[in-house]
Structure formats: C-alpha cells, structure tokens
Design a protein around this motif. Structure first.
Motif, PDB file in Angstrom:
ATOM      1  N   LYS A 294       0.835  -1.206   0.000  1.00 51.82           N
ATOM      2  CA  LYS A 294       0.000   0.000   0.000  1.00 51.82           C
ATOM      3  C   LYS A 294       0.869   1.254   0.000  1.00 51.82           C
ATOM      4  CE  LYS A 294      -3.772   0.309   0.051  1.00 51.82           C
ATOM      5  NZ  LYS A 294      -4.732   0.412  -1.083  1.00 51.82           N
ATOM      6  N   GLU A 295       1.969   1.231   0.701  1.00 54.12           N
ATOM      7  CA  GLU A 295       2.881   2.380   0.715  1.00 54.12           C
ATOM      8  C   GLU A 295       3.510   2.614  -0.651  1.00 54.12           C
ATOM      9  OE1 GLU A 295       5.563   1.424   3.870  1.00 54.12           O
ATOM     10  OE2 GLU A 295       4.281   2.315   5.428  1.00 54.12           O
ATOM     11  N   GLN A 296       3.603   1.554  -1.448  1.00 50.75           N
ATOM     12  CA  GLN A 296       4.125   1.683  -2.812  1.00 50.75           C
ATOM     13  C   GLN A 296       3.067   2.209  -3.780  1.00 50.75           C
ATOM     14  OE1 GLN A 296       7.504   1.025  -3.329  1.00 50.75           O
ATOM     15  NE2 GLN A 296       7.382   0.822  -1.105  1.00 50.75           N
ATOM     16  N   GLY A 297       1.844   2.396  -3.300  1.00 57.62           N
ATOM     17  CA  GLY A 297       0.775   2.951  -4.124  1.00 57.62           C
ATOM     18  C   GLY A 297      -0.082   1.932  -4.850  1.00 57.62           C
ATOM     19  N   HIS A 298       0.042   0.653  -4.478  1.00 58.64           N
ATOM     20  CA  HIS A 298      -0.696  -0.402  -5.168  1.00 58.64           C
ATOM     21  C   HIS A 298      -1.983  -0.767  -4.425  1.00 58.64           C
ATOM     22  CE1 HIS A 298       2.783  -0.766  -7.670  1.00 58.64           C
ATOM     23  NE2 HIS A 298       3.545  -1.185  -6.684  1.00 58.64           N
ATOM     24  N   ASP A 299      -2.963  -1.309  -5.153  1.00 58.17           N
ATOM     25  CA  ASP A 299      -4.145  -1.908  -4.548  1.00 58.17           C
ATOM     26  C   ASP A 299      -3.811  -3.341  -4.154  1.00 58.17           C
ATOM     27  OD1 ASP A 299      -5.689   0.377  -4.909  1.00 58.17           O
ATOM     28  OD2 ASP A 299      -6.435  -0.267  -6.859  1.00 58.17           O
ATOM     29  N   VAL A 300      -4.465  -3.846  -3.111  1.00 55.49           N
ATOM     30  CA  VAL A 300      -4.134  -5.173  -2.590  1.00 55.49           C
ATOM     31  C   VAL A 300      -5.390  -6.026  -2.418  1.00 55.49           C
ATOM     32  CG1 VAL A 300      -3.177  -6.462  -0.635  1.00 55.49           C
ATOM     33  CG2 VAL A 300      -2.059  -4.357  -1.412  1.00 55.49           C
ATOM     34  N   PHE A 301      -5.331  -7.230  -2.976  1.00 51.92           N
ATOM     35  CA  PHE A 301      -6.319  -8.274  -2.744  1.00 51.92           C
ATOM     36  C   PHE A 301      -5.687  -9.238  -1.750  1.00 51.92           C
ATOM     37  CE2 PHE A 301      -8.370 -12.246  -4.974  1.00 51.92           C
ATOM     38  CZ  PHE A 301      -9.093 -12.528  -3.820  1.00 51.92           C
ATOM     39  N   LEU A 302      -6.182  -9.254  -0.514  1.00 54.82           N
ATOM     40  CA  LEU A 302      -5.663 -10.145   0.513  1.00 54.82           C
ATOM     41  C   LEU A 302      -6.458 -11.446   0.453  1.00 54.82           C
ATOM     42  CD1 LEU A 302      -3.658 -10.534   2.761  1.00 54.82           C
ATOM     43  CD2 LEU A 302      -5.229  -9.361   4.324  1.00 54.82           C
ATOM     44  N   ASP A 303      -5.847 -12.443  -0.147  1.00 54.23           N
ATOM     45  CA  ASP A 303      -6.525 -13.692  -0.509  1.00 54.23           C
ATOM     46  C   ASP A 303      -6.237 -14.769   0.531  1.00 54.23           C
ATOM     47  OD1 ASP A 303      -7.725 -15.796  -1.921  1.00 54.23           O
ATOM     48  OD2 ASP A 303      -5.964 -16.112  -3.191  1.00 54.23           O
ATOM     49  N   LEU A 304      -6.944 -14.705   1.666  1.00 55.10           N
ATOM     50  CA  LEU A 304      -6.724 -15.669   2.744  1.00 55.10           C
ATOM     51  C   LEU A 304      -7.871 -16.665   2.895  1.00 55.10           C
ATOM     52  CD1 LEU A 304      -5.115 -13.349   5.458  1.00 55.10           C
ATOM     53  CD2 LEU A 304      -4.001 -14.734   3.691  1.00 55.10           C
ATOM     54  N   LYS A 305      -8.968 -16.454   2.166  1.00 56.16           N
ATOM     55  CA  LYS A 305     -10.068 -17.427   2.101  1.00 56.16           C
ATOM     56  C   LYS A 305     -10.521 -17.885   3.490  1.00 56.16           C
ATOM     57  CE  LYS A 305      -8.473 -19.353  -2.332  1.00 56.16           C
ATOM     58  NZ  LYS A 305      -7.144 -18.683  -2.428  1.00 56.16           N
ATOM     59  N   LEU A 306     -10.946 -16.950   4.329  1.00 58.69           N
ATOM     60  CA  LEU A 306     -11.359 -17.316   5.679  1.00 58.69           C
ATOM     61  C   LEU A 306     -12.542 -18.297   5.644  1.00 58.69           C
ATOM     62  CD1 LEU A 306      -9.593 -14.777   6.185  1.00 58.69           C
ATOM     63  CD2 LEU A 306     -11.109 -14.253   8.105  1.00 58.69           C
TER      64      LEU A 306
END
Length: 238
Positions: free
Chosen positions: A50-62
């Motif tokens: 996020k600090e690099q300016g990117h969007d993040v999909f956190l794929d942990l499949k709870l």
C-alpha cells in the motif's frame, strides 16, 4: 474494482517481491497476497504494498465459525487491503459475520474492503467435486448456488472461473463482482488449474476482474507478459 487485472504475488517472501516489482516502473498495480506470502511476512507485506501505491487483494479465504471469522476480518480491515475473501462453503451466517467484522475494523468515515466469496476453486473439476465433496449437482449449479447465498449475505461478489461468470450474472445480476483466476494467454500451460480461460474469453463472459499469477511472475519479461494480458483483457487492438 471493475475491469482490474490482479497479479498474484505467488512468492515465498518479501525479497522476491522486491526483485519483481521494479520491472513495472511507476505502474499502479492490483496485487494479490495469498497464504504463502502472508504467512511468511505477516501484515507488514500489505502495508508495504500500500505504501508503494498499489491496490491489494488479501486472498486468505477465511472459513471458520462465524465469530472467529468476524474477529479475523475486524483485524484484516485495519490493514488497508482493498479486497478480501471468505469461502462460501462456510455459509450465510459466516459471510454475514465477515461483513460485520470488516465494518467494525475500518475507521470512522473509511470504506470497508470489498468482500467476495470463493465458490469452487478453479483447480477443482466436477469429478473431484462429486467425489471429494459429495456434491451431486453440476459444478456450474454449485457455483451459482454459492453466488446466490453470498449475495443474500450481502457480499460484493464471488471468486469463480470465467466459465461461470455469465451464469452468475444471469442468476444474481450484472453488478455482482465476478473475480476470475485461472487466466492464461492462448497456448499457455494450465499448471494445476482445471478451468482456465483467456483474458478475451473472460471479458466476453462478463468477468469483473481477472487474476493472473505464473504467466506474469514466471515470465522472462514480466512487464511484457503483463501488458499482453492487460491489452487482451481491455480489448486493445495492437
């Protein structure tokens, strides 16, 4: 969120990510952090991206009892990821609890992450589903049913293969997100995926976003591969 190409950072640690990302210069990317990378680096990898300016999909499949998922999502919401997910097989109550946790975890005035549900993994065939899960309906019907339950729970969409995207739109409406892994250029190897598709096919079937891992991360020229996939996904004629 719509029309995104998400790169799966299927790397063992942050060092490999730091070696990979400079290939893209100042391009703003949508990056997927899965179990391997998250378990190695913890929440700090999301903060870094996020600090690099990117969007993040956190794929942990709870996938757990509702109260546990609610607590987990409350903590994940604080990391600033743009997209998170659960397993639809956990049921409607669990998915509703996931949303409650996300809402509780974001700050006042902040938007919660999009939350989507995994239907059937793109590595699963109908034969495997029948044999291992004892689900007797077709794979397509199973996926569409999970999508319906996810929508009833208030989720924003599902993870599915591109082959089911159109059926899901017909079942629950066009506005429901369909995030489709298993994307390859024509002639690319399928690896351990069973239900693969090209970006062009996914676009034609109404996918909202595509997820691409090895065809980019293991390419000799990751940027060139990324742009080829992105152009086909966006319908750009070269």
């Amino acid at each position: 969120m719509n029309n995104s190409l998400i790169i799966a950072l299927d790397f063992p640690d942050k060092k490999k990510v730091e070696e990979f990302l400079p290939s893209f210069g100042n391009e703003k990317l949508f990056l997927k952090v899965g179990m391997e990378l998250f378990y190695a680096e913890g929440p700090s990898i999301v903060t870094y991206l996020k600090e690099q300016g990117h969007d993040v999909f956190l794929d942990l499949k709870l996938h757990d009892i509702p109260n546990t998922v609610k607590g987990g999502m409350r903590n994940l919401a604080r990391l600033g990821a743009d997209l998170v997910n659960v397993h639809a097989a956990g049921g409607r109550e669990m998915m509703e609890a996931a949303l409650e946790g996300l809402e509780a975890g974001v700050g006042v005035g902040e938007k919660r992450p999009f939350c989507i549900a995994v239907t059937q993994l793109t590595s699963t065939s109908e034969t495997q589903m029948s044999r291992d899960q004892l689900i007797t309906v077709s794979l397509e019907e199973s996926v569409c049913h999970y999508a319906s339950v996810a929508q009833q729970a208030g989720l924003d969409g599902v993870v599915c293969s591109a082959h089911e995207a159109k059926m899901i739109s017909e079942r629950v409406g066009e506005g429901f997100l369909k995030v489709t892994p298993g994307i390859r250029l024509a002639g690319g190897g399928a690896g351990d995926q069973k239900r693969v598709a090209t970006p062009k096919f996914a676009r034609g079937e109404g996918a909202s976003a595509i997820v691409v891992g090895r065809p980019i991360t293991q390419a000799e020229n990751p940027l060139e591969s990324y742009l080829a996939l992105k152009n086909e996904w966006e319908g750009v004629l070269l």
